[in-house]
Design an enzyme around this catalytic site. Sequence first.
Site, PDB file in Angstrom:
ATOM      1  N   ASN A   1      -3.533   9.425 -11.502  1.00  0.00           N
ATOM      2  CA  ASN A   1      -4.143  10.581 -10.853  1.00  0.00           C
ATOM      3  C   ASN A   1      -3.588  10.698  -9.435  1.00  0.00           C
ATOM      4  O   ASN A   1      -3.593   9.713  -8.691  1.00  0.00           O
ATOM      5  CB  ASN A   1      -5.666  10.419 -10.804  1.00  0.00           C
ATOM      6  CG  ASN A   1      -6.291  10.397 -12.190  1.00  0.00           C
ATOM      7  OD1 ASN A   1      -5.864  11.115 -13.085  1.00  0.00           O
ATOM      8  ND2 ASN A   1      -7.300   9.557 -12.374  1.00  0.00           N
TER       9      ASN A   1
ATOM     10  N   HIS B   1      -3.637   3.664 -14.479  1.00  0.00           N
ATOM     11  CA  HIS B   1      -4.685   3.290 -15.432  1.00  0.00           C
ATOM     12  C   HIS B   1      -4.023   2.980 -16.777  1.00  0.00           C
ATOM     13  O   HIS B   1      -3.160   3.737 -17.234  1.00  0.00           O
ATOM     14  CB  HIS B   1      -5.633   4.466 -15.689  1.00  0.00           C
ATOM     15  CG  HIS B   1      -6.455   4.893 -14.525  1.00  0.00           C
ATOM     16  ND1 HIS B   1      -7.773   4.512 -14.371  1.00  0.00           N
ATOM     17  CD2 HIS B   1      -6.168   5.686 -13.461  1.00  0.00           C
ATOM     18  CE1 HIS B   1      -8.264   5.070 -13.264  1.00  0.00           C
ATOM     19  NE2 HIS B   1      -7.314   5.786 -12.698  1.00  0.00           N
TER      20      HIS B   1
ATOM     21  N   HIS C   1       0.821  -1.215   0.000  1.00  0.00           N
ATOM     22  CA  HIS C   1       0.000   0.000   0.000  1.00  0.00           C
ATOM     23  C   HIS C   1       0.857   1.268   0.000  1.00  0.00           C
ATOM     24  O   HIS C   1       1.674   1.474   0.897  1.00  0.00           O
ATOM     25  CB  HIS C   1      -0.916   0.017   1.229  1.00  0.00           C
ATOM     26  CG  HIS C   1      -1.813   1.217   1.274  1.00  0.00           C
ATOM     27  ND1 HIS C   1      -3.059   1.227   0.686  1.00  0.00           N
ATOM     28  CD2 HIS C   1      -1.635   2.446   1.812  1.00  0.00           C
ATOM     29  CE1 HIS C   1      -3.611   2.417   0.865  1.00  0.00           C
ATOM     30  NE2 HIS C   1      -2.765   3.171   1.553  1.00  0.00           N
TER      31      HIS C   1
ATOM     32  N   HIS D   1      -2.306   3.631  -8.297  1.00  0.00           N
ATOM     33  CA  HIS D   1      -2.626   2.751  -9.420  1.00  0.00           C
ATOM     34  C   HIS D   1      -2.343   3.467 -10.730  1.00  0.00           C
ATOM     35  O   HIS D   1      -2.509   4.688 -10.823  1.00  0.00           O
ATOM     36  CB  HIS D   1      -4.102   2.321  -9.363  1.00  0.00           C
ATOM     37  CG  HIS D   1      -5.055   3.454  -9.139  1.00  0.00           C
ATOM     38  ND1 HIS D   1      -5.282   3.984  -7.883  1.00  0.00           N
ATOM     39  CD2 HIS D   1      -5.808   4.174  -9.998  1.00  0.00           C
ATOM     40  CE1 HIS D   1      -6.153   4.979  -7.987  1.00  0.00           C
ATOM     41  NE2 HIS D   1      -6.483   5.126  -9.262  1.00  0.00           N
TER      42      HIS D   1
END
Length: 109
Positions: free
Chosen positions: A82, A97, A45, A95
């Site tokens: 983002n 995309h 994480h 993450h």
Amino acid sequence: MDCIFCKIANKEIPADIVYEDANVIAFNDLNPQAPVHFLVIPKKHYESLNNIDSDEVFKNLFSAIPKITKKLGIEEYRTVVNTGESAGQTVFHIHVHVMAGREFKWPAG
Ligand code: 5GP
Ligand code: ZN
């Protein structure tokens, strides 16, 4: 920690997984914005790009992408990260995309 992407990485909740190795996992986006739209995340994480503590994480994330796209027979694609709410980040586990299968406009909206 109550993080949806940690839960996907830990297989606590289901996802349509397209790739997995020791460090990253990739799965199709629940709300796809293109015919192909998957997300690549580190299994560990990190809230966002601002919190990454090792260059290895970048290497692991981005080196997975061409492996996956090659397997899918894709040569052209859009990658987006983002960072922060105003940039459109809604899930605070970093993450990437990866989108393909349609024309993309530039600059992004
Ligand atoms: P962000 O807006 O943070 O850049 O992107 C989050 C992305 O995660 C969105 O495109 C959203 O559709 C996707 N997403 C949110 N929750 C889930 C989920 O539970 N499963 C999957 N596969 N995608 C999700
Ligand atoms: Zn997480």
